[in-house]
Design a protein around this motif. Structure first.
Motif, short mmCIF file in Angstrom:
data_model
loop_
_atom_site.label_atom_id
_atom_site.label_comp_id
_atom_site.label_asym_id
_atom_site.label_seq_id
_atom_site.Cartn_x
_atom_site.Cartn_y
_atom_site.Cartn_z
N ALA A 17 0.83 -1.21 0.00
CA ALA A 17 0.00 0.00 0.00
C ALA A 17 0.86 1.25 0.00
O ALA A 17 0.54 2.24 -0.67
N ALA A 20 2.41 1.77 -3.45
CA ALA A 20 1.41 2.19 -4.43
C ALA A 20 0.74 3.50 -4.04
O ALA A 20 -0.09 4.00 -4.80
N ASP A 21 1.09 4.02 -2.86
CA ASP A 21 0.44 5.24 -2.36
C ASP A 21 -1.08 5.05 -2.32
O ASP A 21 -1.86 5.95 -2.64
N ASP A 22 -1.47 3.85 -1.89
CA ASP A 22 -2.87 3.43 -1.91
C ASP A 22 -3.51 3.73 -0.56
O ASP A 22 -3.39 2.94 0.39
N THR A 23 -4.22 4.85 -0.45
CA THR A 23 -4.81 5.25 0.83
C THR A 23 -5.91 4.28 1.26
O THR A 23 -6.07 4.02 2.46
N ALA A 24 -6.67 3.74 0.32
CA ALA A 24 -7.77 2.83 0.67
C ALA A 24 -7.22 1.55 1.29
O ALA A 24 -7.74 1.06 2.30
N ARG A 25 -6.17 0.98 0.68
CA ARG A 25 -5.59 -0.24 1.23
C ARG A 25 -4.91 0.04 2.55
O ARG A 25 -4.95 -0.78 3.48
N TRP A 63 0.26 7.48 8.39
CA TRP A 63 0.24 7.77 6.95
C TRP A 63 1.38 8.71 6.57
O TRP A 63 2.08 8.49 5.59
#
Length: 335
Positions: A17, A20-25, A63
């Motif tokens: 995550a 991928a800079d995936d905030t949801a994950r 984060w």
């Protein structure tokens, strides 16, 4: 900070995550730690609303610091480190988050910012809670507040969560010697505050109310509903410890004087004599949620929650909390 462990599924997902800079994950993987982190913050702060805020602050910091997580430590360890330091930063800024001298005889110190912790918000998995019943009870939470903040953090990390000295030292940026010294001092204070308790905090002990406890709570509620002052008096020990937070004034009193004091304060008088109640638990302790119907109101409104410590069939300690405006208690607002 390094744990001697292989990379786990949570750590691998978290790293993916981050890359991928995936905030949801990121939110999905960290959310599963929310309850455990909130309990941890509550032990540090003794206040449920503060613990909610600091848990959210932990996720925000995580984060912003996500690039610093390399998978060398467990994700859980990394989040606890952030939460602990967020609490320490909070306590450094607040001079109203320490015990204060009691205003009445019979008690030396009071924790006026203490709030109850709803059992429905505790971690569902006993292994996730990582604590014995005693470490969420009000007496333990109050005792911990007598420790200076950093000493408090050391005690919780070492004796409640069971971390080794090296991991606690890394998390708090202290030496192992400093952690060992702080823990020794903390244990002395805790034994002074809880002289009759065992100190193997890490034994997990799921708790359901016993039949005796349920019986006492039911009788306590029945006495309110019938305005039975003699019956209420008979339920209280003569060395009752009573507090109504956030008002000042924890005191040890006789059962008779306690009830007379409640009556002189207006309870069980006209306008404060139409009660209903339900049995519940908070802080893994028996409790009675009390509802009052005032003249002209068709419903009984949530008024207070009385948290009870019951010993030998009697109420030894009664800590009352104003329950209005606290939806997080999970209680019906009216009956």
């Amino acid at each position: 900070m390094t744990d001697d462990r292989p990379l786990g599924a949570d750590e691998a997902t978290f790293l993916a995550a981050v890359r991928a800079d995936d905030t949801a994950r990121f939110a999905l993987i960290t959310e599963r730690y929310r309850r455990a982190l909130r309990v941890h913050c509550y032990r540090m702060l003794a206040n449920y609303e503060d613990a909610q805020d600091l848990t959210q602050e932990t996720f925000l910091r995580a984060w912003h610091k996500r690039e610093s997580f390399k998978g060398h430590a467990a994700l859980r360890t990394w989040l606890y480190r952030i939460a602990t330091n967020a609490c320490l930063d909070f306590l450094e800024k607040r001079n109203d988050r320490t015990p204060v001298p009691a205003g009445l005889s019979g008690a030396d110190w009071e924790v006026l910012y203490l709030q109850p912790y709803p059992d429905r918000m505790l971690p569902e998995d006993p292994q996730e809670s990582v604590v014995a019943r005693e470490t969420i009870e009000l007496a333990f939470i109050v005792a911990v507040q007598h420790l200076p903040p950093r000493q408090r953090a050391v005690f919780i990390l070492r004796d409640v969560l069971g971390w080794p000295a090296s991991k606690a030292a890394d998390s708090l940026e202290l030496t192992v010697a400093s952690v060992t010294s702080a823990l020794q001092r903390a244990r002395v204070t805790m034994r002074e505050q809880l002289p009759d308790r065992r100190f193997d905090w890490r034994i997990t002990d799921a708790h359901e109310l016993s039949n005796d406890e349920r019986g006492v709570v039911k009788s306590y509620i029945d006495a309110h509903e019938r305005n039975d002052l003699d019956g209420l008096t008979s339920l209280l020990r003569d060395d009752l410890r009573f507090a109504m937070l956030p008002d000042a004034g924890t005191l040890t009193t006789t059962a008779k004087d306690a009830v007379e004091g409640w009556v002189s304060g207006g309870l069980f008088q006209c306008g404060h004599d139409d009660w209903r109640g339900i049995t519940t638990t908070v802080n893994r302790m028996p409790a009675a949620a009390l509802y009052l119907r005032t003249p002209g109101d068709p419903e009984h409104r949530l008024f207070a929650i009385a948290v009870l410590r019951i010993a030998d069939g009697k109420i030894a300690e009664l800590t009352g909390f104003d329950a209005t405006g606290k939806p997080w208690l999970g209680l019906p607002p009216a009956l």
